[in-house]
Design an enzyme around this catalytic site. Sequence first.
Site, PDB file in Angstrom:
ATOM      1  N   ASP A 105       0.848  -1.193   0.000  1.00 56.56           N
ATOM      2  CA  ASP A 105       0.000   0.000   0.000  1.00 56.56           C
ATOM      3  C   ASP A 105       0.885   1.244   0.000  1.00 56.56           C
ATOM      4  O   ASP A 105       2.035   1.199   0.447  1.00 56.56           O
ATOM      5  CB  ASP A 105      -0.872   0.030   1.263  1.00 56.56           C
ATOM      6  CG  ASP A 105      -1.818  -1.157   1.340  1.00 56.56           C
ATOM      7  OD1 ASP A 105      -2.142  -1.723   0.286  1.00 56.56           O
ATOM      8  OD2 ASP A 105      -2.209  -1.512   2.467  1.00 56.56           O
TER       9      ASP A 105
HETATM   10  N1  URA Z   1      -0.873  -6.013   3.959  1.00 55.14           N
HETATM   11  C1  URA Z   1      -1.416  -4.786   3.931  1.00 55.14           C
HETATM   12  O1  URA Z   1      -2.380  -4.518   4.599  1.00 55.14           O
HETATM   13  N2  URA Z   1      -0.836  -3.850   3.165  1.00 55.14           N
HETATM   14  C2  URA Z   1       0.269  -4.079   2.425  1.00 55.14           C
HETATM   15  O2  URA Z   1       0.763  -3.185   1.748  1.00 55.14           O
HETATM   16  C3  URA Z   1       0.819  -5.370   2.473  1.00 55.14           C
HETATM   17  C4  URA Z   1       0.225  -6.326   3.248  1.00 55.14           C
END
Ligand code: URA
Length: 245
Positions: A105
Amino acid sequence: MRCMRLDKLVAGTGISRQDAKKLIAGGRVTVDGKVQKDPGFSVTEANEVSVGGESITHKAHIHIMIHKPGGVLTATEDARGQKTVADFLPFAFFKRKIGPVGRLDKDVTGLVLMTTDGQLAHRLISPKWEVTKRYRAVVEGKLDEECVLAFKTGIEFKDFTAKPAGLEILSANEDESVCLVYVTEGKFHQVKRMLQAVGHPVKHLHREKIAMIELDESLAEGEWRELTDSEIHDLYVLTEMNEDG
Ligand code: URA
């Protein structure tokens, strides 16, 4: 067409800028077949650059790790002009179509692997291959053994049931806890959703490890390096692929 200093491009192969300058001054670097001794010489993706006779744009495959900062997309371009991990890499890599192995993310920091080998990338993210990813999370509230058990059992969501996952509590206080999370799949917002589901919203999430590849501690946010031969070998063995294509 993006321009870049020659010394920066040469340093992009995994050596220091200082060593790159020495190679250039020593006449070891050619641009389109001609020796170029000016480290500030401007090159674009259209130029063919070689070091010691070896093209630095034509390795069989390129595999790198980058320490992704927060606020940056795990993508090679963004139509809305947002910053991406590509902004930290030499453009020669994109001529070779390097891409990320899964995504983090925008706000999540840490290890992103990037490779020009699409099949390797596919196997590393496919749930079938069950490659473990390790995250360090700072969460709200006090984590306890019930959370560990819920992770171990497999948390149920409306849209999917998470496979059993590992949760290791590093510190737990009323207002904040720190933990390691081990998952073998990569559903959208998965780790955040799992921690939220056991009552502990994530304040910060950082990926430390994918399979046996750990984020190099010497890399500051935005820095990257090529994987070592032994790291590459390990990934190909893990995914039962032939390194030589
Ligand atoms: N889990 C998440 O919530 N976000 C990420 O970027 C990777 C794993």
